[in-house]
Write an enzyme that holds these catalytic residues in place. Structure first.
Site, PDB file in Angstrom:
ATOM      1  N   SER A 126       0.839  -1.199   0.000  1.00 23.87           N
ATOM      2  CA  SER A 126       0.000   0.000   0.000  1.00 23.87           C
ATOM      3  C   SER A 126       0.870   1.242   0.000  1.00 23.87           C
ATOM      4  O   SER A 126       1.989   1.239   0.535  1.00 23.87           O
ATOM      5  CB  SER A 126      -0.847  -0.024   1.274  1.00 23.87           C
ATOM      6  OG  SER A 126      -1.401   1.242   1.530  1.00 23.87           O
ATOM      7  N   TYR A 151      -1.855  -1.436  10.917  1.00 23.55           N
ATOM      8  CA  TYR A 151      -2.112  -1.858   9.531  1.00 23.55           C
ATOM      9  C   TYR A 151      -0.915  -1.507   8.644  1.00 23.55           C
ATOM     10  O   TYR A 151      -0.383  -2.352   7.911  1.00 23.55           O
ATOM     11  CB  TYR A 151      -3.387  -1.178   8.997  1.00 23.55           C
ATOM     12  CG  TYR A 151      -3.496  -1.242   7.493  1.00 23.55           C
ATOM     13  CD1 TYR A 151      -3.844  -2.422   6.853  1.00 23.55           C
ATOM     14  CD2 TYR A 151      -3.206  -0.125   6.702  1.00 23.55           C
ATOM     15  CE1 TYR A 151      -3.907  -2.488   5.465  1.00 23.55           C
ATOM     16  CE2 TYR A 151      -3.270  -0.179   5.326  1.00 23.55           C
ATOM     17  CZ  TYR A 151      -3.619  -1.364   4.709  1.00 23.55           C
ATOM     18  OH  TYR A 151      -3.680  -1.419   3.342  1.00 23.55           O
ATOM     19  N   LYS A 155       2.055  -3.906   6.514  1.00 29.06           N
ATOM     20  CA  LYS A 155       2.440  -3.820   5.094  1.00 29.06           C
ATOM     21  C   LYS A 155       3.964  -3.648   4.983  1.00 29.06           C
ATOM     22  O   LYS A 155       4.604  -4.270   4.140  1.00 29.06           O
ATOM     23  CB  LYS A 155       1.691  -2.670   4.407  1.00 29.06           C
ATOM     24  CG  LYS A 155       0.206  -2.927   4.251  1.00 29.06           C
ATOM     25  CD  LYS A 155      -0.070  -4.151   3.379  1.00 29.06           C
ATOM     26  CE  LYS A 155      -1.507  -4.603   3.400  1.00 29.06           C
ATOM     27  NZ  LYS A 155      -1.748  -5.908   2.810  1.00 29.06           N
TER      28      LYS A 155
END
Ligand code: UFG
Length: 341
Positions: A126, A151, A155
């Protein structure tokens, strides 16, 4: 014989579109999804689009025996690993859940791949790994900032884990910007559960009368119209990027074992531009108000796309109007289904 691609999270928003594009490009998608943030209706949508029901396993990716069974039943040529949690705010509240699923799940997938000598994976990363960039557009070599949420950390860690395994595994690491839109048929799209956090599902639900009004999170940012800027990318373009990445892996065209690409259009749009485009293209009014800033939002980010165009040979084809048209078409289909059920 078609090459088989295991698509983890294959009934999710990006996974379902990618499964269709894989089929259209001559691959056989094999889908695993635990339905934790998706619905079986996505499988029916895929089936309608490709003309048959693809192999589907309702399993958790952390369940290695269940994954092993899939690899025993199919000779997998490459894996596209989508299955992960993706809500920034939720990850702050439930960090263990995020590390468990996003890191534990990746490790289970890699261990199983290794056991079966499958050494090609496409990883969903992302643009969140860039944090608040010092300069836009961001390039793949732009240094990462410390992750602002669990989160984002998953990643970054996922990328690190794959980087550490280049002695046996080739990775195409795709850093998505803001995926929106839906398949033009309206048969598959995004299925937000509960109140949406993201701009486009909130906008389409407001236009459909499900939400009273959209709140624009801040209009005094240092941008031309004061609202935040993102690089919105049509999910069909994103799906096609995955097909390119799989082809690069299977055809052994990688120059390095770990390759990373920005998957965006290269153009930033503000929140107000998005609303205006949606209203113009769909001829519908969207009630909105200006509200306070949302904590954690970066001011502006969009992609530098030279590398992905030159090396992967992929370029986004669909503009913001098409994204907004297809997002609205999907919302109308969803509303029909809700009324019929
Ligand atoms: N926004 C509003 N009102 C809303 C929802 C969003 O004004 O009701 C604004 C946000 O402030 C932001 C823009 O719309 O400026 C886009 O917000 P989204 O929530 O749709 O997307 P984000 O850019 O915040 O997040 C997305 C993905 C994350 C990913 C992140 C990386 O959802 O998974 O990009 O930057 F981590």
């Amino acid at each position: 014989m078609k090459n088989k691609v295991l698509v983890t999270g294959g009934l999710g928003f990006i996974g379902s579109h990618t499964a269709v594009c894989l089929y259209e490009a001559g691959f056989e998608p094999i889908i695993v999804d635990n339905l934790s943030n998706s619905k079986i209706s996505a499988l029916h949508g895929i089936q309608e689009l490709i003309g048959y029901k693809p192999s589907f396993y309702q399993n958790d990716i952390s369940n290695i025996p269940a994954l092993t069974k899939i690899f025993e039943e199919h000779k997998i040529d490459a894996v596209i690993h989508f299955a992960a949690y993706k809500a920034v705010g939720e990850s702050v509240e439930f960090p263990l859940k995020y590390y468990q699923n996003n890191i534990g799940g990746l490790l289970a997938v890699l261990e199983t791949m290794k056991a079966f000598n499958v050494n090609s994976v496409v990883f969903s990363s992302s643009c969140t790994v860039y944090g608040e960039p010092d300069q836009v557009p961001v390039m793949e070599v732009t240094p990462m900032k410390e992750a602002e949420s669990p989160y984002g950390a998953t990643k970054q860690m996922g990328e690190r884990i794959l980087n550490d395994n280049t002695n046996w595994c080739n990775t195409q690491c795709l850093r998505y910007f803001n995926p929106v839109g839906a398949h033009p048929s309206g048969k598959i799209g995004e299925l937000p559960l509960g109140i949406p956090n993201n701009l486009i599902p909130y906008l389409t639900q407001t236009a459909a009368g499900i939400r009273k009004e959209l709140t624009v999170f801040g209009d005094k940012y240092n941008t031309p119209d004061g609202t935040c800027i993102r690089d919105y990318i049509h999910v069909m373009d994103l799906a096609e990027a995955h097909v390119k990445a799989v082809e690069r892996l299977i055809e052994n065209k990688q120059e390095e074992a770990f390759e990373v690409f920005n998957i965006g259009t290269g153009t930033g749009s503000s929140v107000l531009e998005v609303i205006k485009t949606f209203e113009d293209v769909n001829q519908i009014n969207v009630p909105y108000k200006i509200g306070p800033r949302r904590s954690g939002d970066v001011v502006q980010v969009w992609a530098e796309t030279t590398k992905v165009e030159q090396v992967l040979g992929w370029k986004a084809q669909r503009d913001l109007s098409t994204m907004m048209k297809d997002a609205w078409n999907w919302q109308l289909e969803l509303s029909k289904k809700t009324f019929n059920n």
